[in-house]
Motif scaffolding. Sequence first.
Motif, PDB file in Angstrom:
ATOM      1  N   ALA A 258       0.841  -1.209   0.000  1.00 55.72           N
ATOM      2  CA  ALA A 258       0.000   0.000   0.000  1.00 55.72           C
ATOM      3  C   ALA A 258       0.870   1.251   0.000  1.00 55.72           C
ATOM      4  O   ALA A 258       0.607   2.209  -0.744  1.00 55.72           O
ATOM      5  CB  ALA A 258      -0.927  -0.005   1.212  1.00 55.72           C
ATOM      6  N   HIS A 269      -6.025   4.142  -5.459  1.00 58.48           N
ATOM      7  CA  HIS A 269      -7.002   3.060  -5.546  1.00 58.48           C
ATOM      8  C   HIS A 269      -6.332   1.726  -5.236  1.00 58.48           C
ATOM      9  O   HIS A 269      -6.863   0.919  -4.452  1.00 58.48           O
ATOM     10  CB  HIS A 269      -7.638   3.034  -6.947  1.00 58.48           C
ATOM     11  CG  HIS A 269      -8.587   1.884  -7.149  1.00 58.48           C
ATOM     12  ND1 HIS A 269      -9.805   1.810  -6.507  1.00 58.48           N
ATOM     13  CD2 HIS A 269      -8.468   0.739  -7.910  1.00 58.48           C
ATOM     14  CE1 HIS A 269     -10.421   0.690  -6.864  1.00 58.48           C
ATOM     15  NE2 HIS A 269      -9.635   0.029  -7.713  1.00 58.48           N
ATOM     16  N   GLU A 270      -5.174   1.477  -5.850  1.00 60.62           N
ATOM     17  CA  GLU A 270      -4.453   0.239  -5.573  1.00 60.62           C
ATOM     18  C   GLU A 270      -3.998   0.196  -4.118  1.00 60.62           C
ATOM     19  O   GLU A 270      -4.062  -0.860  -3.463  1.00 60.62           O
ATOM     20  CB  GLU A 270      -3.241   0.105  -6.500  1.00 60.62           C
ATOM     21  CG  GLU A 270      -2.456  -1.187  -6.265  1.00 60.62           C
ATOM     22  CD  GLU A 270      -1.237  -1.330  -7.160  1.00 60.62           C
ATOM     23  OE1 GLU A 270      -0.345  -2.142  -6.816  1.00 60.62           O
ATOM     24  OE2 GLU A 270      -1.169  -0.634  -8.193  1.00 60.62           O
ATOM     25  N   GLN A 273      -6.797  -0.963  -1.965  1.00 61.22           N
ATOM     26  CA  GLN A 273      -7.037  -2.401  -2.081  1.00 61.22           C
ATOM     27  C   GLN A 273      -6.071  -3.185  -1.194  1.00 61.22           C
ATOM     28  O   GLN A 273      -6.464  -4.148  -0.520  1.00 61.22           O
ATOM     29  CB  GLN A 273      -6.889  -2.838  -3.538  1.00 61.22           C
ATOM     30  CG  GLN A 273      -7.996  -2.333  -4.457  1.00 61.22           C
ATOM     31  CD  GLN A 273      -7.787  -2.757  -5.899  1.00 61.22           C
ATOM     32  OE1 GLN A 273      -6.662  -2.745  -6.409  1.00 61.22           O
ATOM     33  NE2 GLN A 273      -8.864  -3.161  -6.560  1.00 61.22           N
ATOM     34  N   HIS A 274      -4.812  -2.761  -1.199  1.00 63.17           N
ATOM     35  CA  HIS A 274      -3.828  -3.428  -0.335  1.00 63.17           C
ATOM     36  C   HIS A 274      -4.162  -3.220   1.137  1.00 63.17           C
ATOM     37  O   HIS A 274      -4.021  -4.145   1.956  1.00 63.17           O
ATOM     38  CB  HIS A 274      -2.427  -2.905  -0.631  1.00 63.17           C
ATOM     39  CG  HIS A 274      -1.882  -3.320  -1.961  1.00 63.17           C
ATOM     40  ND1 HIS A 274      -1.789  -4.633  -2.353  1.00 63.17           N
ATOM     41  CD2 HIS A 274      -1.385  -2.581  -2.995  1.00 63.17           C
ATOM     42  CE1 HIS A 274      -1.257  -4.704  -3.568  1.00 63.17           C
ATOM     43  NE2 HIS A 274      -1.001  -3.464  -3.983  1.00 63.17           N
ATOM     44  N   GLU A 276      -7.109  -2.823   2.420  1.00 62.32           N
ATOM     45  CA  GLU A 276      -8.254  -3.681   2.752  1.00 62.32           C
ATOM     46  C   GLU A 276      -7.794  -5.113   3.035  1.00 62.32           C
ATOM     47  O   GLU A 276      -8.292  -5.769   3.954  1.00 62.32           O
ATOM     48  CB  GLU A 276      -9.261  -3.655   1.603  1.00 62.32           C
ATOM     49  CG  GLU A 276     -10.013  -2.320   1.489  1.00 62.32           C
ATOM     50  CD  GLU A 276     -10.850  -2.225   0.228  1.00 62.32           C
ATOM     51  OE1 GLU A 276     -10.795  -3.173  -0.601  1.00 62.32           O
ATOM     52  OE2 GLU A 276     -11.560  -1.221   0.059  1.00 62.32           O
ATOM     53  N   THR A 277      -6.827  -5.573   2.246  1.00 58.85           N
ATOM     54  CA  THR A 277      -6.262  -6.897   2.504  1.00 58.85           C
ATOM     55  C   THR A 277      -5.548  -6.922   3.856  1.00 58.85           C
ATOM     56  O   THR A 277      -5.661  -7.886   4.627  1.00 58.85           O
ATOM     57  CB  THR A 277      -5.263  -7.281   1.399  1.00 58.85           C
ATOM     58  OG1 THR A 277      -5.938  -7.302   0.143  1.00 58.85           O
ATOM     59  CG2 THR A 277      -4.648  -8.649   1.664  1.00 58.85           C
TER      60      THR A 277
END
Length: 292
Positions: A258, A269-270, A273-274, A276-277
């Motif tokens: 992230a 955005h990417e 996503q990281h 959230e993981t």
Amino acid sequence: RAAVWDHALAARRDPGREAAMLRTLADTIAAAGDLPRATELYEHLQIRQADSPEARILLAACRRRGGDASGAATALGADVDVFAYTAHMERYLQGLPADTVLSSLPAMPPDRPWGPIYRSELLLEAVLLYWRMGFHDDVVRLLDWLTICHPPLSQHPLNHLLRLDAATFSGDEDRAKAEAHSAAGCTMEWVVPSRWEEGILIDRAIARLSPENAGNLLYLQAILKAETQQTEEAVAILQQVEAQTRSTCRGYAATALADWADRVKGDRHEAAQHLETALLAQPGDRRLVLHL
């Protein structure tokens, strides 16, 4: 070893590098088992670096292993306070009175959560002196003693990685594999490898593990590559760890990715996503929530 020898001999012609190359030659020859020649080189090194604690310890260790107990004690000297915990280790190996190494470590505030790891790494860095010379039995003796003096050291991955190498050297492959699994099972919080020796040991452990069991060590491998400016390789390995749901380092890998996506790629955005993981792996971590 031949390449190391040729390079070190050439570099010794440069006065600014002579001591470093003497050390490299001596370490290489000691690891090859030629103690008389290694001792001679360490004696030259000690002359050139009379104030170097490491030079004295290396010479003392080589003399001790060559059966010269008196010469080993003389090389180490009585003024152990000038290089504190590293000297206590060699005194312990010589069978001399050795104070607990903790009393000679740098002081730090007691409320730092990374304090036990920091102290473990100081001690393990000194143990690497003996590993580089190939003195694996000394390494194991020191690790056994140090885990009594400082119990958190037993949970540091480098403790198990060094034991793995000692087991390999003695031909005990079953023990080596067990130590690889133990290293992979350690907590990696606050562990940041930065030495070439750690890279070698991590690679040797990963080679003994299945991909699904190597996640935590792959994370350390990625951190080391990032520390040495091998960014593309580091990112690829972190992505591999992030995809492993069994790895306890999944959250750390996702957080690192992230940061990379946000600060290097500029792709928020990417990065989200990281994160959230990472939250899936470390639910309730307020720092991740705030970052997201």
